[in-house]
Design an enzyme around this catalytic site. Structure first.
Site, PDB file in Angstrom:
ATOM      1  N   GLU A 106       0.697  -1.103   0.234  1.00  0.00           N
ATOM      2  CA  GLU A 106       0.235   0.161   0.472  1.00  0.00           C
ATOM      3  C   GLU A 106       1.108   1.856   0.238  1.00  0.00           C
ATOM      4  OE1 GLU A 106      -3.852  -1.020   2.239  1.00  0.00           O
ATOM      5  OE2 GLU A 106      -2.110  -1.530   3.270  1.00  0.00           O
ATOM      6  N   GLU A 161      -3.678  -9.574   4.190  1.00  0.00           N
ATOM      7  CA  GLU A 161      -4.878  -9.205   5.296  1.00  0.00           C
ATOM      8  C   GLU A 161      -5.414 -10.243   5.703  1.00  0.00           C
ATOM      9  OE1 GLU A 161      -2.847  -5.396   4.215  1.00  0.00           O
ATOM     10  OE2 GLU A 161      -3.397  -6.683   2.789  1.00  0.00           O
TER      11      GLU A 161
END
Length: 474
Positions: free
Chosen positions: A105, A125
């Site tokens: 990210e 995640e």
């Protein structure tokens, strides 16, 4: 204490360096350091473009696990990435090793991404009951499209550098293994007009893909209908095509917080920590290195061990001699272990139900399926047990250590004897095992149940679940 993020300049190129061993995790000091280094680079009048690199064996491998379960400390990662994306000077991110979770990210917030050979990227995640909560569900679809984002995010799988290039996640592959060299070269190409920066958040929303959305939803309903976070991932990715980046980020945050509140997230985090170091014997001290082992008799495990022996630097023989340090004896093997060689009896879970009749220093309980075994000390001391556990780990055999009796055998028998409700049976057995003290860590009971006996990972394990039901903590 050294600063984990520094700024330096190479001619007219500003370089931001992350140095937070061992995996450059995004702890609070790193996040704060990034914000400050971005500001420093933008204020440097001689820097025309910025480069973001990381030292060590990997780029940023994700969140700092030491912060799991604690209140977030500013700056939170979404704010850091907003600083990256809003930088007045373009930032080239150089990826090597792995760029995972928050690490990817961060890279998505930069204006150009270069990957070194062997790099892998991913947003895993979902494996911890979460979704990418710092813009991953919004920026990845803008680069790679809805279908690719669904594939990567709902599975949590890693993509190799060439696939990442093909999908548009990275802009170029470097031909060097030096991150700084690759970053400076890409920055010079940018200054020379040979490549153009892209602000991911300013790209148009991805084209809506309702067919892919429904295909992945149906896939998850068939394969993992009981899981919570994969379906929230789909909702967040779908939102990326429905409005502005700001609107998508708001929706992502709502869904991320919903996942954070899910009991499944807590169970998966517990299982994650349970797997950290189950081969460690508490208070074992410095264990001697075992480099000469003998394999007595025939056992399917032996072929797996032989295939890893050379790389591990361990000599495996069929005939023990005076230099042999430990012998692994399959059931029915005729050869005995010469003193002072450690004798390790290989047993199935059924054979390990009663260990007080086993004439061995340790028992290695090996199930028919799975790649995890249990190493039970019978008369070996802590250092000897640790030495054997270290050797097995070097041979790529996952192992949980225990003492006196077999956790795995007890759990397996409970599940077998109550086939109608094996989960409940394992939960009851786990409470009994915790009282007996056979486990060095309560989480080892949960790990064996999950990895070997199929107890649902998202429930955290039978002891964890039983403790939650009783209002306690596992």
């Amino acid at each position: 204490m050294t600063t984990p993020v520094t700024y330096q300049r190479h001619d007219d190129i500003g370089v931001i360096v992350i140095d937070n061993p061992p995996v450059n995790a995004l702890g609070q000091a790193v996040r704060q350091g990034l914000v400050e280094a971005i500001a420093q680079g933008n204020e440097d009048p001689e820097a025309r473009v910025l480069v973001l690199v990381a030292r060590g064996r990997t780029f940023v491998a994700g969140a700092d696990i030491r912060e799991f379960g604690k209140p977030p400390q500013a700056p939170i990662l979404p704010d850091v990435i907003r600083h990256l994306e809003a930088s007045a000077k373009s930032i080239v991110a150089v990826l090597h090793g792995t760029a995972l979770g928050g690490g990817l990210e961060v890279a998505l917030g930069c204006q150009l991404r270069v990957a070194l050979p062997g790099t892998r990227v991913g947003l895993p995640e979902v494996k911890l009951g979460l979704l990418p909560g710092a813009g991953g569900t919004q920026r990845l679809p803008r680069l790679a499209g809805i279908a690719a984002a669904l594939d990567l995010i709902t599975s949590g799988r890693f993509a190799a550098a060439d696939e990442a290039l093909e999908l548009g996640i990275v802009d170029a592959l470097a031909d060097t293994n030096d991150p700084l060299e690759a970053g400076l070269a890409a920055a010079r190409d940018m200054l020379a007009g040979k490549c153009s920066p892209r602000v991911t958040g300013e790209l148009p929303p991805p084209a809506a893909d309702p067919v892919a959305i429904e295909r992945y939803r149906a896939k998850l309903e068939q394969e993992v209908p009981e899981l919570y976070s994969p379906f929230r991932c789909i909702e967040a990715i779908a939102a990326s095509s429905e409005g502005s980046l700001a609107e998508g980020l708001r929706r992502e945050r709502e869904l991320f917080l919903a996942c954070m509140d899910s009991p499944q997230r807590a169970g998966l985090i517990h299982a994650f920590f349970a797997a950290r170091a189950p081969h460690r014997v508490p208070d074992a001290g410095e264990a001697p290195a075992l480099t000469r082992l003998a394999l007595l008799g025939e056992h399917p495990l032996f072929e797996r061990l032989r295939g890893k022996a050379e790389r591990a630097g361990i000599d495996l023989s069929d005939n023990p001699d005076a230099n042999t340090q430990a012998c692994l004896a399959a059931p029915g093997s005729a050869t005995t272990s010469p003193a002072p060689c450690l004798h390790i009896a290989l047993l199935s879970p059924a054979e390990a139900e009663v260990l007080d009749v086993v004439d061995a220093d340790l028992a290695l309980v090996v199930p028919e399926e799975g790649n995890m075994a249990e190493l039970v000390t019978l008369r070996a001391n802590a250092g000897q047990q640790q030495a054997v556990a270290n050797a097995l780990k070097a041979l790529r055999q996952a192992v949980v250590v225990s003492r006196q009796g077999s956790l795995l055998a007890t759990l397996a028998k409970a599940a077998h004897d109550d086939a109608a409700s094996p989960q409940a049976a394992m939960e009851a057995a786990s409470l009994m095992l915790a009282e007996r003290g056979w486990a060095y860590r309560d989480s080892d009971i949960d790990l064996l149940a999950i990895e070997v006996l199929g107890y649902p990972r998202h429930l955290g394990g039978p002891l964890y679940q039983a403790s939650q039901s009783n209002g306690g903590d596992a």
